[in-house]
Design a protein around this motif. Structure first.
Motif, PDB file in Angstrom:
ATOM      1  N   ILE A   1      -5.451 -10.344   8.745  1.00  0.00           N
ATOM      2  CA  ILE A   1      -3.963  -9.933   7.634  1.00  0.00           C
ATOM      3  C   ILE A   1      -3.964  -8.577   7.373  1.00  0.00           C
ATOM      4  CG2 ILE A   1      -3.314 -11.338   6.070  1.00  0.00           C
ATOM      5  CD1 ILE A   1      -5.618 -13.757   7.115  1.00  0.00           C
TER       6      ILE A   1
ATOM      7  N   GLU B   1      -2.027  -7.744   5.067  1.00  0.00           N
ATOM      8  CA  GLU B   1      -1.989  -7.817   3.894  1.00  0.00           C
ATOM      9  C   GLU B   1      -3.317  -8.090   2.801  1.00  0.00           C
ATOM     10  OE1 GLU B   1      -0.170  -9.836   5.648  1.00  0.00           O
ATOM     11  OE2 GLU B   1       1.875  -9.217   5.558  1.00  0.00           O
ATOM     12  N   LEU B   2      -3.981  -8.322   3.640  1.00  0.00           N
ATOM     13  CA  LEU B   2      -5.454  -8.608   2.696  1.00  0.00           C
ATOM     14  C   LEU B   2      -6.186  -7.523   2.782  1.00  0.00           C
ATOM     15  CD1 LEU B   2      -6.775 -11.150   1.980  1.00  0.00           C
ATOM     16  CD2 LEU B   2      -8.093 -11.054   4.070  1.00  0.00           C
ATOM     17  N   HIS B   3      -6.088  -6.355   3.125  1.00  0.00           N
ATOM     18  CA  HIS B   3      -6.189  -5.237   3.015  1.00  0.00           C
ATOM     19  C   HIS B   3      -5.916  -4.536   1.631  1.00  0.00           C
ATOM     20  CE1 HIS B   3      -7.473  -0.533   4.190  1.00  0.00           C
ATOM     21  NE2 HIS B   3      -7.911  -0.884   4.390  1.00  0.00           N
TER      22      HIS B   3
ATOM     23  N   LEU C   1      -6.970  -5.824  -1.547  1.00  0.00           N
ATOM     24  CA  LEU C   1      -8.142  -5.882  -1.875  1.00  0.00           C
ATOM     25  C   LEU C   1      -8.123  -4.215  -2.847  1.00  0.00           C
ATOM     26  CD1 LEU C   1     -10.337  -7.051   0.888  1.00  0.00           C
ATOM     27  CD2 LEU C   1     -10.775  -7.774  -1.651  1.00  0.00           C
TER      28      LEU C   1
ATOM     29  N   ALA D   1      -8.013  -1.600  -0.963  1.00  0.00           N
ATOM     30  CA  ALA D   1      -8.788  -0.692  -0.402  1.00  0.00           C
ATOM     31  C   ALA D   1      -8.247   0.582   0.137  1.00  0.00           C
ATOM     32  CB  ALA D   1      -9.845  -1.679   0.973  1.00  0.00           C
ATOM     33  N   HIS D   2      -9.912   1.694   0.488  1.00  0.00           N
ATOM     34  CA  HIS D   2      -8.935   2.980   1.116  1.00  0.00           C
ATOM     35  C   HIS D   2      -8.252   2.671   2.466  1.00  0.00           C
ATOM     36  CE1 HIS D   2      -8.640   4.459  -3.261  1.00  0.00           C
ATOM     37  NE2 HIS D   2     -10.092   3.539  -3.308  1.00  0.00           N
TER      38      HIS D   2
ATOM     39  N   ALA E   1     -12.395  -8.445   5.035  1.00  0.00           N
ATOM     40  CA  ALA E   1     -10.748  -6.933   5.820  1.00  0.00           C
ATOM     41  C   ALA E   1     -10.928  -6.442   5.950  1.00  0.00           C
ATOM     42  CB  ALA E   1     -10.115  -7.965   4.020  1.00  0.00           C
ATOM     43  N   ARG E   2     -11.895  -5.190   5.033  1.00  0.00           N
ATOM     44  CA  ARG E   2     -12.119  -4.121   5.594  1.00  0.00           C
ATOM     45  C   ARG E   2     -12.630  -4.143   7.064  1.00  0.00           C
ATOM     46  NH1 ARG E   2     -14.378  -4.649  -0.016  1.00  0.00           N
ATOM     47  NH2 ARG E   2     -12.967  -3.465  -1.285  1.00  0.00           N
TER      48      ARG E   2
ATOM     49  N   TRP F   1     -11.685  -5.354   9.631  1.00  0.00           N
ATOM     50  CA  TRP F   1     -10.268  -5.870  10.283  1.00  0.00           C
ATOM     51  C   TRP F   1      -9.137  -4.483   9.885  1.00  0.00           C
ATOM     52  CZ3 TRP F   1     -10.103  -9.227  13.824  1.00  0.00           C
ATOM     53  CH2 TRP F   1     -10.732  -9.961  14.077  1.00  0.00           C
ATOM     54  N   HIS F   2      -9.420  -4.138   8.984  1.00  0.00           N
ATOM     55  CA  HIS F   2      -8.582  -3.126   9.180  1.00  0.00           C
ATOM     56  C   HIS F   2      -8.824  -2.054  10.090  1.00  0.00           C
ATOM     57  CE1 HIS F   2      -5.767  -0.516   7.501  1.00  0.00           C
ATOM     58  NE2 HIS F   2      -6.356   0.231   7.230  1.00  0.00           N
TER      59      HIS F   2
ATOM     60  N   GLU G   1      -8.253  -3.278  13.962  1.00  0.00           N
ATOM     61  CA  GLU G   1      -7.252  -2.937  14.308  1.00  0.00           C
ATOM     62  C   GLU G   1      -6.920  -1.548  14.339  1.00  0.00           C
ATOM     63  OE1 GLU G   1      -3.897  -5.584  13.055  1.00  0.00           O
ATOM     64  OE2 GLU G   1      -5.486  -5.653  14.608  1.00  0.00           O
TER      65      GLU G   1
ATOM     66  N   ALA H   1      -0.262 -17.726  10.875  1.00  0.00           N
ATOM     67  CA  ALA H   1      -0.497 -16.851  10.346  1.00  0.00           C
ATOM     68  C   ALA H   1       0.119 -15.787   9.967  1.00  0.00           C
ATOM     69  CB  ALA H   1      -1.555 -16.169  12.028  1.00  0.00           C
TER      70      ALA H   1
ATOM     71  N   VAL I   1       2.291 -14.170   6.917  1.00  0.00           N
ATOM     72  CA  VAL I   1       1.307 -14.279   5.236  1.00  0.00           C
ATOM     73  C   VAL I   1       3.491 -14.245   4.641  1.00  0.00           C
ATOM     74  CG1 VAL I   1       1.233 -13.049   3.253  1.00  0.00           C
ATOM     75  CG2 VAL I   1      -0.562 -13.008   5.126  1.00  0.00           C
TER      76      VAL I   1
END
Lengths: 169, 452
Positions: free
Chosen positions: A33, A35-37, A40, A42-43, B210-211, B213-214, B217, B446, B448
């Motif tokens: 997701i 938007e989640l990053h 948070l 996060a960088h 989430a970190r 996943w980033h 990706e 899924a 958002v």
């Protein structure tokens, strides 16, 4: 750790928690997701830079390998071409570039993510098994300076979760 | 502007849970379907035939094959190019369509990548054993050795070693990276201790942060970006094995793009051939919908036209170049001893796919299945025509010759098909054939919404 049953609730909750000043936290979802990053706080990741370095290393290494073998280690006259016939070296140089970059992408991603990681406390919560199916989790870690077991639990309760649980270390 | 009504990529009514359960249930079951066993036993018999053929080859020598001067390359290189070409559709589907944001690719990419990997395995066997002394194949790798000899990097054959091995490795990485989150799903859903252990180790502790996943990706997108030029380069390099030589029929600048189009063409045909029975057998019609089959049929039509253009230009240039050897080569290809392979090739690759212009044909599953088989045969013939008819009569009539395959040529070829299908059966049984986490992202739930 709070459990949610849809991605919107998790993103909203993460924004709230970040707004409240929590920093040492992580959100878990069964699919990426974007938007989640952001929520948070996060960088950006350094991964693209690592991949670039991997690619350049592969490129230079691949060319030097051919240059050195063809003109120094084992010079052979092939159809009267110069020893350092650079156009003939492009395909292998290209393949080495891709190989270097791809290895950097995969190993870099795993290394930055700290994988493989044989043990992580979140797995102590039995319901966390659903994080890879259809549930969404927000976990505020005890190292956070604002963390207080009762207060944080109370805060998570206000976010409208399905369930709030304490993660044993 | 009116958006055309396209059928959805996933049948309506699915949730995150049902998508997960449906795909994992095939893997996480104690009851292996009887049909799986029957198919597996059948195809592994042919894989056994490959083992026998290769053992006999190693014990005796490449003389058991029909190739000899002047046709030093025959079935082996035909099959090599055929298999590599088939593999290319997997990378195309997983990488190029990802970059173009074609979400319909999601339900077939895992499967197509597996196909790529297994096709590369089969492809690699042929040049390896064609060297005659496969146990010395490591000589092709540049490493410091006591002989003080190094590979000759001005030869396209060594480019091939690098291209194919890079391709195999990058395909494996791409496939494995795509699998990690799904392996975590399998780990969390498995009930048996052994399967939990194995999937757990393979998932490497993935927890969907989430970190993570980033970065994941980012890595996946970069890999797709790297695999795209790679796949084009691999078949270009394969075509340079031919084009860099001076043989009439090989020495042409058309080869790289023509080979790449042919590779995509044959690969999509193979995906259709495999996906049609599998979606039926496992009841995956919800995920691999008619829309997928129709899109693949369109790709087949387009690449078929490109290949047809290639054949036309090849024939035109043979005449227009006014080179008598080129001209003779084309004339001999069409009317010489192997004329029937050329005619069949045109029928299979150019004429048959024209039926795909009709919506009725694109909508008929049996028709698509038959067409895909025909194209598979046609693309094999194309490589056979390129390899054999160009070699068998070149400049000097005194060195002309003929090739006819021996029983071992056939058994090795059929054997690799057996090996390919055996690996595919094992894949279907032990790994999720559809990328589960990517399927979840396709669900309407899924998305958002902007409110947080």
């Amino acid at each position: 750790m709070a459990e949610f049953d849809d991605p919107n609730a998790l993103v909203a909750a993460t924004y709230r928690a970040h707004y409240e000043g929590y920093r040492r936290m992580d959100a878990y979802s069964p699919f990426p997701i974007e938007e989640l990053h952001e929520a948070l706080g996060a960088h950006h990741t350094r991964l693209p830079l690592i991949v670039l370095i991997g690619g350049i290393t592969g490129c230079i290494g691949g060319y030097l390998l051919q240059y050195w073998t063809a003109s120094m280690a084992y010079p052979v006259n092939i159809a009267g071409k110069p020893l350092n016939a650079w156009p003939m070296f492009i395909p292998v140089t290209f393949e080495c570039t891709i190989l270097g970059a791809a290895l950097a992408a995969v190993l870099g991603m795993l290394a930055l993510n700290g994988l493989p990681m044989p043990y992580h406390p979140v797995f102590n919560v039995p319901r966390f098994a659903l994080a890879s199916r259809n549930r969404f989790f927000l976990c505020i870690e005890a190292q956070d300076p604002r963390f207080d077991l009762e207060q944080t639990r109370g805060f998570l309760e206000t976010l409208g979760p399905q369930e709030v649980s304490t993660v044993a270390n | 502007m009116r958006a055309p009504a396209t059928p959805p990529v996933i049948a309506p009514g699915h949730t995150f849970g049902t998508v997960t359960d449906k795909i994992t249930s095939i893997v996480l079951t104690n009851k292996t379907p009887l049909g799986w066993w029957a198919g597996f036993l059948f195809v592994s018999m042919f894989a056994g035939l490959l083992a026998v053929s290769l053992t006999y080859l190693v014990l005796t020598g490449v003389g058991i094959w029909g190739n000899n001067q002047p046709i030093g390359w025959a079935f082996d290189i035909t099959n090599f190019v055929w298999w590599i070409g088939i593999g290319h559709a997997g990378t195309l589907i997983s990488a190029i369509l990802l970059l173009f944001k074609q979400t319909w690719r999601t339900s077939i990419n895992r499967f197509a990548e597996a196909m790529t990997l297994f096709a590369v395995v089969c492809a690699g066997i042929f040049p390896l054993f064609h060297t005659g002394r496969p146990w010395l194949a490591y000589w092709m790798v540049p490493y410091p050795n006591t002989m003080n000899v190094w590979p000759q990097f001005k030869s396209p054959l060594i480019w091939d070693v690098f291209a194919v091995s890079t391709y195999g490795l990058v395909s494996l990485l791409f496939w494995f990276v795509g699998l990690i989150p799904d392996l975590a799903t399998l780990r969390d859903r498995a009930t048996g201790r052994a399967s939990r252990m194995i999937y757990g180790m393979l998932a490497m502790g993935w927890r969907g942060s989430a970190r993570h996943w980033h970065r994941y990706e980012t890595a996946y997108l970069l890999l797709a970006g790297l695999a795209t030029p790679l796949v084009v380069s691999v078949h270009s390099v394969v075509s340079l094995d031919f084009a860099v030589s001076v043989i009439p029929g090989w020495h042409t600048t058309l080869f790289p793009p023509y080979f790449v189009a042919g590779a995509i063409y044959s690969g999509f045909a193979m995906v259709l051939t495999l996906v049609i029975p599998i979606r039926k057998f496992y009841g995956m019609e919800d995920f691999i919908t008619m829309r997928h089959l129709q899109n693949m049929a369109k790709v087949l039509l387009v690449t078929g036209l490109m290949v047809g253009y290639g054949y036309t230009v090849e024939a035109f240039m043979a005449w227009y170049s006014a080179n008598r050897y080129e001209g003779f080569m084309m004339w001999n290809r069409m009317t010489g001893p192997y004329w029937w392979t050329y005619v069949l090739l045109i029928l299979c690759n150019v004429v048959t796919p024209q039926t795909l212009w009709f919506k009725r044909v694109r909508g008929s599953v049996p028709a698509l299945f038959v067409i895909s088989l025909v194209v598979n045969v046609g693309m094999w013939l194309e490589r056979f025509v390129i390899v054999v008819t160009s070699l068998h009569r070149d400049f000097l009539p005194s060195s002309w010759g003929r090739f006819s395959p021996t029983i071992w040529d056939w058994s090795t070829y059929v054997g690799t098909i057996g090996l390919f299908l055996t690996l595919l059966f094992l894949f279907l049984r032990f790994l999720p054939m559809i990328s589960i986490f990517e399927m979840r992202t396709l669900l309407p739930a899924a998305k958002v919404t902007e409110e947080a």
